[in-house]
Structure formats: structure tokens, C-alpha cells
Design a protein around this motif. Structure first.
Motif, PDB file in Angstrom:
ATOM      1  N   THR A 274       4.234   6.745  -3.333  1.00  0.00           N
ATOM      2  CA  THR A 274       3.884   5.470  -3.957  1.00  0.00           C
ATOM      3  C   THR A 274       2.431   5.148  -3.657  1.00  0.00           C
ATOM      4  N   GLU A 275       1.905   4.160  -4.357  1.00  0.00           N
ATOM      5  CA  GLU A 275       0.507   3.737  -4.147  1.00  0.00           C
ATOM      6  C   GLU A 275      -0.443   4.927  -4.265  1.00  0.00           C
ATOM      7  N   GLY A 276      -0.195   5.770  -5.255  1.00  0.00           N
ATOM      8  CA  GLY A 276      -1.036   6.943  -5.456  1.00  0.00           C
ATOM      9  C   GLY A 276      -2.473   6.568  -5.770  1.00  0.00           C
TER      10      GLY A 276
ATOM     11  N   GLU B 294      -4.072   3.817  -4.946  1.00  0.00           N
ATOM     12  CA  GLU B 294      -4.710   3.260  -3.740  1.00  0.00           C
ATOM     13  C   GLU B 294      -5.064   4.364  -2.743  1.00  0.00           C
TER      14      GLU B 294
END
Lengths: 238, 267
Positions: B52-54, B56
């Protein structure tokens, strides 16, 4: 000006002996590399994380990129969550320590909470699952606006995977207590305690929760969307 | 020579232009493009691994690598070209013309600072292409702050290279300056809160005094180009304005220190 592949004016060449020695040395290097083989990603011990001060020093006082790199480092220790050998060699106490450390470095990051709620709870071991759900429950009150969905997920984990409806209700009550005054948190999450009490079966609970999360539009990352959709499909196939 | 070939330019602007031309001829621009592309690719790889939050993850990694890479590269460019000027005699040739030592230092520094701004602009352009929705303004602020940080680094590199006149000591001095400037806040915090030591003992007091002194002499680079800005976080305009003032003041301070040293020496 014409483009030429070779310089026509190259008058000098290296002596044949020099070229031969160089080729021999190059062949030796390739032979060594072949003999060494491809290193295997074995389950190395995780160890304890460094202190916060040491991490800030290592990152030249820029902790956010270090937190992101540590996320990937921790993830590489358990690529197939809960389904293959590596997770048995993980000390979950150490994993929680690393997740705490990463969260201290980057409090805005959601990765440690996602990893705790969705990845590391997939192991069929109630004690380990409890370590992860307690980690999420401990950190949820610090930022309920961003962390409500992890709290919702651990309530689902407690009911469906850990088969502990009382624990699920406690988590759902905690979720409601800190999200009551936050209109940005969807109503179904704030009222999760109610539908858990309604005694739905596990598959319906999972469908309701995961489906609501997917439909909420709050998940923007492609990898995360793919993961949730896959989880829902696997549940329906069981 | 300067007036013969560039009669319309003042000595300062001619020296600034010369600095940029030297950097271009030294293939720095091509290396910079290669570096920008390599970090972009590395960031994409890291983002593909993240669950997740690739976006960022990619931004945070790219911001850190761009900052570190540009600092090291620009410091090396400044040190190597300045030492080459001094050892090769070009410095003496320039001073033979109606060009004062002050004009030399200010002109060179202006050229290197312009180079730093261009490099930061390149990195910011790539970061903008990866920015999260609604985070472009914050990335622009990050880029501006990075440019200011790089300006301080090139000013310090010029000071070390004019003073030490050898590549290795000057580069080592510049790297040590950068490390201490970035770690200043952490070091002062650790000195103020010693763990397992008597806070009143002489070594703790001496350590605290040393770090306080460093705090008076070094710029707080840890607050420049903060990663949360690259991730689209809130930007404090007053902080950016303070950084701008501090960077210009510190660059002037480095120029002054360079001049004090340069005027003392025989050329």
C-alpha cells in the motif's frame, strides 16, 4: 558530419597477451559468480530495531524515507503471509517492535497498520494474531481519522479468523468511541458494533466489511485494491 | 580576455556564465539526466513492491536519493573545478585581468548556485510527475527548499576548496560539514538528554557546549526540503521564507569566509 560505428583513426591496439590475460581474468570472474550461485532468500532472524535516535542519525534526520525503506525490508521477511515456512521463523514480538519503530519514524504512514491488520493476522495462530490486533488497537486512538479502517479490519479478524466475538465487540466499541464525532468515518464503521451483535455468519460479515471498504472509495492504491478483492474472492470460494 | 570576448557583460555575469559553460562541457548535464532517470526507475521498483502507499513510498525514496545524490555530485563538481583552477593556474590568469578576488568569489558562487537551482529544478520536475493528487504545490515548495539547501552546499564547497586547495581534503570537509549540518538537531537533542550518564559531569557539559557552538555556526539543514512536503503534506510558508533568508545569508557568510582566506594568501 557522418556517423561512424568505429573510429577510423584508431592506430593503436592492445597487445594480444594483454587481451588474453584480461579475457582469462574475466572468465575467472564469471566462473566464481557461477560457483557462488544465486543467493537464497532464507528466513534470516529479524533482530530488534535500532533506537529512534540511531535511526534519525542513519537517515540524516530524514526519518520518513527510512520508514518507507524499513516497510519494504520488513515485508521481504514474509512474502507469502501465513501460508509458508518463513512466518514460523518470525518472532512476532520482534515484528511488533519493528512496526512500532516504523510508526514512530513516520506517524502519518499507514503501512505498519495495514501490515499488522491484513498481512500478519493471516497466520493460523491466535496468539500471534492477538499481538497484531492489539498493536492496531493500541495505536488507533492516536489518529482515529486515518486509522479507523485498520480498527474495523481487526474487529473483523477477531470475529472471523480468531473466532472471538467478544474481542471483536470490544474492538468495534473502541472504534465507535473514538469515531463518534468524526463524520468522515463512514456510518457503517461507526455502527459496526451493532451489526456484529446481530450474529451474522462469518462470510456475510466478511462480505459486508470488505465490500463496504471497497465501495467506500477510500482505497486509492492499486495493490491494496487488488489485495482486498482477492481476499474477498478467496473467502467466497471457501 | 573577458571584456574582449564578452564586452557587454560585467565581470560578474561573465564569470557566472563561464561557470555554467564549464559545468555543461564537463558532461554534468548528461550525468544529471542519467541520475534523475535511475532514481525514477528505482522508485518505480520500490512502489511495485509496496502493498500500500506505493506512490508515497516512491516519492519518499526519490526525495531522499535526489537530495543526497545532488549534494554529493554538486560538491564534487565545485571542489574539482575550483582545485583545478587553482592548481592549473587559471585562477592566477583570471586575477591578472581587472577582476578582483571578491568578484571572482562572488561570480563563481553565483554560477554554482545557479547550477544548484537548475539541478533542483530537474529533480522537482521528476517529482511533480510522481506527485500524489493535490500535492503538486507541496512538491514545488519541496523543490524550492531543495534548491536553497543545494545553494548552501555549493557555497560551503567553494569555501573548502579555496581554503584547502586539494580535492580530497576539500571534499571530505564539505561532506563533514553537510553531515553535521543535517545531524545537528539530533546531536543537540542527544547531548541535552544523555542516557545513562550524569548530566552534570564535565564530559557531558563539554559535549553539550560543543554542539551548541556547532549550532551557532552551522545552518539547520535537517529542516530543509522535508520529506512530508514531497508527499503532499502541509507547507508552512513562513518556514520556506525563513529558509530562503537563511540560505542567502549563509551563502554570503561562506563567500565572506572565502574572501578572508583568499585575501590573506599570495597568489
Amino acid at each position: 558530419m557522418r556517423f561512424r560505428w568505429r573510429l577510423a583513426s584508431a592506430a593503436r591496439r592492445a597487445p594480444a597477451r594483454v587481451v588474453a590475460v584480461f579475457m582469462l581474468l574475466l572468465a575467472g570472474q564469471v566462473a566464481l559468480a557461477l560457483w557462488r550461485g544465486v543467493p537464497e532468500a532464507g528466513a534470516q532472524p529479524l533482530g530488534r530495531p535500532p533506537s529512534l535516535a540511531a535511526s534519525r542519525l542513519m537517515s540524516l534526520d530524514d526519518p520518513v524515507p527510512l520508514a518507507r525503506m524499513l516497510d519494504l525490508y520488513l515485508q521481504a521477511h514474509d512474502v507469502q503471509p501465513g501460508l509458508s515456512l518463513p512466518w514460523r521463523e518470525l518472532d512476532y514480538g520482534e515484528v511488533v517492535a519493528w512496526l512500532e519503530h516504523i510508526l514512530q519514524l513516520d506517524p502519518q504512514g499507514q503501512y505498519p497498520l495495514l501490515a499488522a491488520a491484513r498481512l500478519y493476522t493471516q497466520v493460523p495462530d491466535t496468539q500471534r494474531q492477538r499481538l497484531m490486533t492489539d498493536f492496531v488497537a493500541r495505536h488507533y486512538p492516536q489518529d482515529p481519522l486515518r486509522r479507523w479502517r485498520w480498527m474495523a479490519h481487526v474487529a473483523y479478524v477477531a470475529k472471523v479468523q480468531m473466532k472471538d466475538p467478544e474481542l471483536a465487540l470490544r474492538y468495534a466499541a473502541e472504534l465507535r468511541r473514538h469515531a463518534e464525532h468524526l463524520p468522515q468515518v463512514p456510518a457503517w464503521a461507526r455502527q459496526m458494533e451493532i451489526f456484529l451483535r446481530m450474529g451474522q455468519n462469518d462470510l456475510d460479515t466478511a462480505r459486508a466489511l470488505l465490500g463496504a471498504l471497497l465501495a467506500s472509495g477510500q482505497i486509492h492504491d492499486d495493490n491494496e485494491l487488488r489485495f482486498l478483492t482477492q481476499t474477498l474472492k478467496e473467502l467466497e470460494q471457501k | 580576455m573577458l571584456q574582449t570576448f564578452l564586452p557587454k557583460l560585467t565581470p560578474l555575469s561573465a564569470l557566472t556564465r563561464l561557470t555554467l559553460i564549464e559545468a555543461w562541457r564537463g558532461r554534468s548535464a548528461r550525468l544529471l539526466l542519467l541520475f534523475l532517470a535511475a532514481v525514477y526507475a528505482l522508485g518505480a521498483f520500490a512502489a511495485s513492491m509496496a502493498v500500500t502507499e506505493g506512490a508515497e513510498t516512491r516519492l519518499a525514496l526519490a526525495a531522499h536519493l535526489y537530495r543526497l545524490g545532488l549534494v554529493l555530485a554538486l560538491a564534487l563538481i565545485v571542489v574539482s573545478s575550483t582545485v583545478r583552477d587553482v592548481e592549473g593556474g587559471f585562477f592566477q590568469v583570471l586575477l591578472a585581468f581587472p577582476l578582483s578576488r571578491a568578484q571572482f568569489v562572488v561570480g563563481r558562487q553565483a554560477g554554482y548556485m545557479l547550477l544548484a537551482v537548475l539541478a533542483a529544478a530537474g529533480a522537482t520536475g521528476v517529482m511533480l510527475s510522481m506527485a500524489v493528487p493535490g500535492g503538486r504545490t507541496a512538491v514545488l515548495a519541496w523543490g524550492a527548499s531543495l534548491a536553497l539547501e543545494l545553494c548552501i552546499v555549493v557555497a560551503a564547497a567553494l569555501f573548502f576548496s579555496l581554503g584547502l586547495r586539494r580535492v580530497l581534503p576539500a571534499y571530505a570537509g564539505c561532506c563533514a560539514f553537510y553531515l553535521w549540518a543535517r545531524l545537528l538537531d539530533v546531536a543537540r537533542f542527544m547531548a541535552a538528554h544523555p542516557v545513562g550518564q550524569d548530566g552534570g559531569s564535565w564530559d557531558v557539559v563539554a559535549g553539550r557546549a560543543v554542539f551548541d557552538l556547532l549550532g551557532w555556526l552551522l545552518p539547520p539543514l535537517a529542516s530543509f526540503a522535508p520529506s512530508p512536503w514531497a508527499l503532499g503534506g502541509p507547507v508552512q510558508g513562513t518556514q520556506l521564507a525563513l529558509q530562503c533568508g537563511w540560505a542567502l545569508w549563509y551563502a554570503a557568510l561562506c563567500a565572506g569566509a572565502s574572501l578572508v582566506d583568499l585575501y590573506r594568501r599570495e597568489v
